[in-house]
Write an enzyme that holds these catalytic residues in place. Structure first.
Site, mmCIF file in Angstrom:
data_model
loop_
_atom_site.group_PDB
_atom_site.id
_atom_site.type_symbol
_atom_site.label_atom_id
_atom_site.label_comp_id
_atom_site.label_asym_id
_atom_site.label_seq_id
_atom_site.Cartn_x
_atom_site.Cartn_y
_atom_site.Cartn_z
ATOM 1 C CB SER A 269 -0.879 0.028 1.252
ATOM 2 O OG SER A 269 -0.147 0.473 2.383
ATOM 3 C CG ASP A 270 1.509 5.759 -1.507
ATOM 4 O OD1 ASP A 270 2.420 5.983 -0.683
ATOM 5 O OD2 ASP A 270 1.418 6.371 -2.579
ATOM 6 C CD1 TRP A 271 1.581 7.773 5.406
ATOM 7 C CD2 TRP A 271 3.774 7.412 5.284
ATOM 8 N NE1 TRP A 271 2.130 8.186 6.600
ATOM 9 C CE2 TRP A 271 3.477 7.978 6.543
ATOM 10 C CE3 TRP A 271 5.096 7.117 4.987
ATOM 11 C CZ2 TRP A 271 4.457 8.241 7.496
ATOM 12 C CZ3 TRP A 271 6.078 7.379 5.923
ATOM 13 C CH2 TRP A 271 5.765 7.925 7.174
ATOM 14 N N GLY A 272 -0.240 4.832 4.579
ATOM 15 C CA GLY A 272 -1.516 4.982 5.268
ATOM 16 C C GLY A 272 -2.750 4.677 4.438
ATOM 17 C CB ALA A 273 -3.203 3.713 0.883
#
Length: 724
Positions: A269-273
């Protein structure tokens, strides 16, 4: 390790340890990180325990080889099964030696130099303790309001695919490379899957909504090209796809990426996605986020706690099959194995090599070479190149600014970047021939204006260094008004009143609205954010030590109201230029042109090139045959130069609408004054294929047009027929 050993290791792991392997955290969470006392706050903020950190699978961002070694050693001591961490980072356009931003690299039309830049970045990052880079970004971009266009390679799917492959080869060493043996390479991660470049309104993290046909035809090819090149990882996008956030989109990730495309690498995932599915409105809480992400096939959750808090419970309740967790963990273990981490947990991390290799003169020279190739000459009314003996006033916010690295410059140090003033002073005939007058970026004071005007009065030529500060671009650097700051335009107008030649040099991360600059300046050189040796590269171009050869890979709009504006658009049912077009009832603006100010593929040189009449070897192309398009190009100027000859094709009548032009090839030719070169392209049936309404990929027999020229606008047209 053999796969059987990895399977055995997986069987030894507890469910808690498996779930922790899917967790990625920043260095501050780990024992051995930079400064003491960092760990407590992050642990409380994320709600993870020390035991969970000890079992985590990867770390995001490391401060260098010594920190990487310290964190890995502590982790190996703390982990029950001594499974090493994988270290990952945003090595986007260089590690410590910073190359031009990717959008600028694209304007070089040189996949070879881009591959070299990625190999150098991998070498510097690997000796500094990094194993994986979150690059390349293969998002096709048509909206310059979006700050992340600087991280893309432009608006063309075919060219983007070439660059995606080049980045992957540079980072990983090619498909024949062995990451376990070559410690100076990185595993690459293609992003952002999928179609993040089409965020509505050019606003970061915003909605993307388009047909599957549009995605497959324009937005997907570059991602697929990277995977075909052997890219090890894929990162999910922040945006929605078909109304579902990409991170929880099972159809996109399981059915397309894994089943259709056969990708069996790590999906992160991207950051915090993962947790962002809550504000998106498709998950009630973190528990549901974890459920949807694991069902979609996300292996690593970056910097949010949904998996670590809820995945074990979901498995134990029977809502999630443990086999899904096992698949994810095994993919991570396989990546670590391919990186050679089980045998050498520190891999390439080496403080001595780091001191010797990172930011070396050799690497800085390579960055300077690519910077020179990436600059685009947009206008020149016999002002450039500068005469070394002429008195030059260098004025503007970027005259002496070190802010030339751009966003995502990883471990780059601004103060070590060569400024334009330093680069020009090293070339000018004497220091008395160059007077540098810096000023503010957005709020230029009256005193600064007065100093600038006085210096300009003493000069024969004015070089005005304008642009965007790096914080005005990149992630979360979206702008509704993409003109230069008003204070800079006012300064340009004031200096114009002096009646002296003005050269504008632009430092920026996106195509800008340059109408005022185009009206007032005698020459415009687009330098982008050119990197560590950028000032030297740009100065060399200004003084003619190098001849500009860059060509735009993203159109520059006439006005922001046109956006998105791109060359490979459709004709519409009422095209503006149709022979029977009515004056009003056509697809047009009433107040501005339809066309961009500077089109895709555009770029000038200090010399001139003349194209002879192009020819086709035949008027008919069979399914298994080929046509040769040939054209002679002559350097009609007085300087040696490099031209990028471009081939475009149009399918005149298709089952689905086709673009007015599609880039299908290019050739670079270096010519001495008066020299002529014969350039040829082979046109084959496979170049004419596209996605049909039923999503099948094929060609349509019938009429086609081939175009050849120096850019997407100024071309010769030749007709041919594809026969069944």
């Amino acid at each position: 390790m053999r796969e059987q050993q990895l399977q055995s290791l997986l069987q030894e792991m507890t469910l808690e340890e498996k779930v922790a392997q899917l967790l990625q955290l920043a260095p501050a969470f780990f024992e051995g990180a930079g400064s003491e006392g960092q760990i407590t706050g992050p642990l409380q903020g994320m709600g993870v325990s020390k035991e969970e950190v000890h079992a985590a699978g990867s770390v995001l961002g490391i401060g260098g080889a010594e920190e990487a070694i310290a964190i890995q050693e502590a982790h190996m001591r703390n982990h029950r099964l001594s499974i090493p961490l994988a270290t990952m980072a945003d090595v986007i356009h260089g590690y410590r030696t910073i190359f031009p931003v990717p959008l600028a690299m694209g304007c070089s039309w040189s996949p070879e130099l881009v591959e070299q830049s990625a190999a150098i970045a991998a070498k510097e990052a690997s000796v500094s303790g990094i194993h994986v880079t979150f690059s390349p970004m293969a998002d096709l971009t048509r909206d310059p309001r979006w700050g992340r266009v600087m991280e893309s390679t432009g608006e063309d799917p075919w060219l983007n695919s070439l660059y995606a492959r080049a980045f992957v080869r540079g980072y990983q060493g090619g498909q024949d490379g062995d990451l376990s043996q070559d410690k100076h390479r990185l595993a690459a991660c293609i992003k952002h899957f999928a179609a993040y470049g089409a965020a509505e309104g050019g606003r970061d993290y915003n909605t993307v909504d388009m047909s599957e046909w549009m995605r497959r035809e324009f937005y997907m090819p570059a991602y697929l090209a990277a995977l075909e090149e052997g890219c090890e990882m894929v990162m999910t996008a922040f945006n929605t796809v078909d109304g579902i956030p990409a991170t929880g989109n099972r159809r996109l990730m399981r059915e397309m990426l894994r089943e259709e495309w056969g990708f069996d690498g790590v999906l992160i995932s991207d950051w915090g996605a993962v947790k962002e599915m809550i504000p998106h409105g498709v998950a009630t809480d973190e528990r549901e986020c974890a459920y949807k992400a694991i069902q979609a096939g996300v292996d690593i959750e970056m910097m949010s706690p949904c998996y670590i808090r809820h995945l074990q419970e979901l498995v134990e309740s029977g809502e999630v099959a443990e086999s899904l967790v096992d698949e994810a963990v095994l993919r991570i273990l396989k990546l670590k194995n391919r990186l050679g981490l089980f045998e050498q947990p520190h891999r390439g991390a080496d403080p001595e090599a780091e001191r010797r290799i990172v930011f070396s003169d050799e690497h800085r020279q390579a960055a300077q070479q690519l910077a020179a190739k990436s600059c685009v000459l947009l206008k020149n009314e016999d002002v450039l190149p500068l005469d070394k003996a002429h008195r030059v006033a260098l004025i503007g916010p970027f005259a002496e600014s070190h802010d030339v690295l751009g966003p995502w410059s990883c471990m780059g140090v601004r103060e070590d970047a060569v400024t334009l003033s330093e680069g020009m002073a090293a070339i000018a005939a004497s220091h008395g021939m160059l007077e540098s007058v810096p000023c503010s970026l957005e709020h230029i004071t009256e005193a600064e204006k007065e100093r600038a005007i006085e210096a300009a009065r003493r000069a024969e030529v004015i070089v005005l260094a304008l642009g965007e500060g790096s914080e005005m671009s990149g992630e979360a650097g979206c702008r509704a008004d993409i003109a230069l700051p008003s204070a800079q335009l006012e300064l340009l107008r004031k200096l114009k009143e002096l009646g002296k030649p003005i050269v504008v040099v632009l430092f920026n991360g996106r195509p800008l609205d340059l109408r005022v600059v185009d009206e007032e300046a005698d020459a415009i050189l687009e330098a982008w954010y050119p990197g560590s040796n950028g000032g030297a590269a740009v100065a060399g171009l200004l003084y003619g030590l190098d001849n500009p050869s860059g060509k735009l890979v993203m159109s520059f709009p006439y006005a922001v109201g046109q956006v998105p504006v791109y060359y490979n658009c459709f004709n519409t049912g009422r095209p503006q230029n149709a022979p029977d077009a009515q004056e009003r009832y056509v697809s047009q603006y009433l107040d501005i042109p339809n066309e961009p100010l500077f089109p895709f593929g555009y770029g000038l040189s200090y010399t001139t090139f003349q194209y002879a009449q192009a020819t086709l070897s035949d008027e008919r192309l069979s399914m298994d045959g080929k046509l040769e398009l040939a054209v002679s190009v002559t350097n009609t100027g007085v300087l040696a130069g490099e031209e990028i000859v471009q081939l475009y094709i149009r399918d005149v009548v298709g089952e689905a609408v086709r673009p007015l032009r599609e880039l299908k090839g290019y050739r670079k030719v270096k010519l001495q004054p008066g020299e002529t070169c014969h350039v040829s392209f082979d046109i084959t049936e496979d170049m004419l294929r596209y996605h049909h309404p039923d999503l099948q990929f094929g060609s349509d027999p019938g009429q086609f047009m081939a175009f050849v020229g120096p850019n997407s606008r100024d071309v010769q047209a030749l007709a041919f027929i594809l026969t069944p």
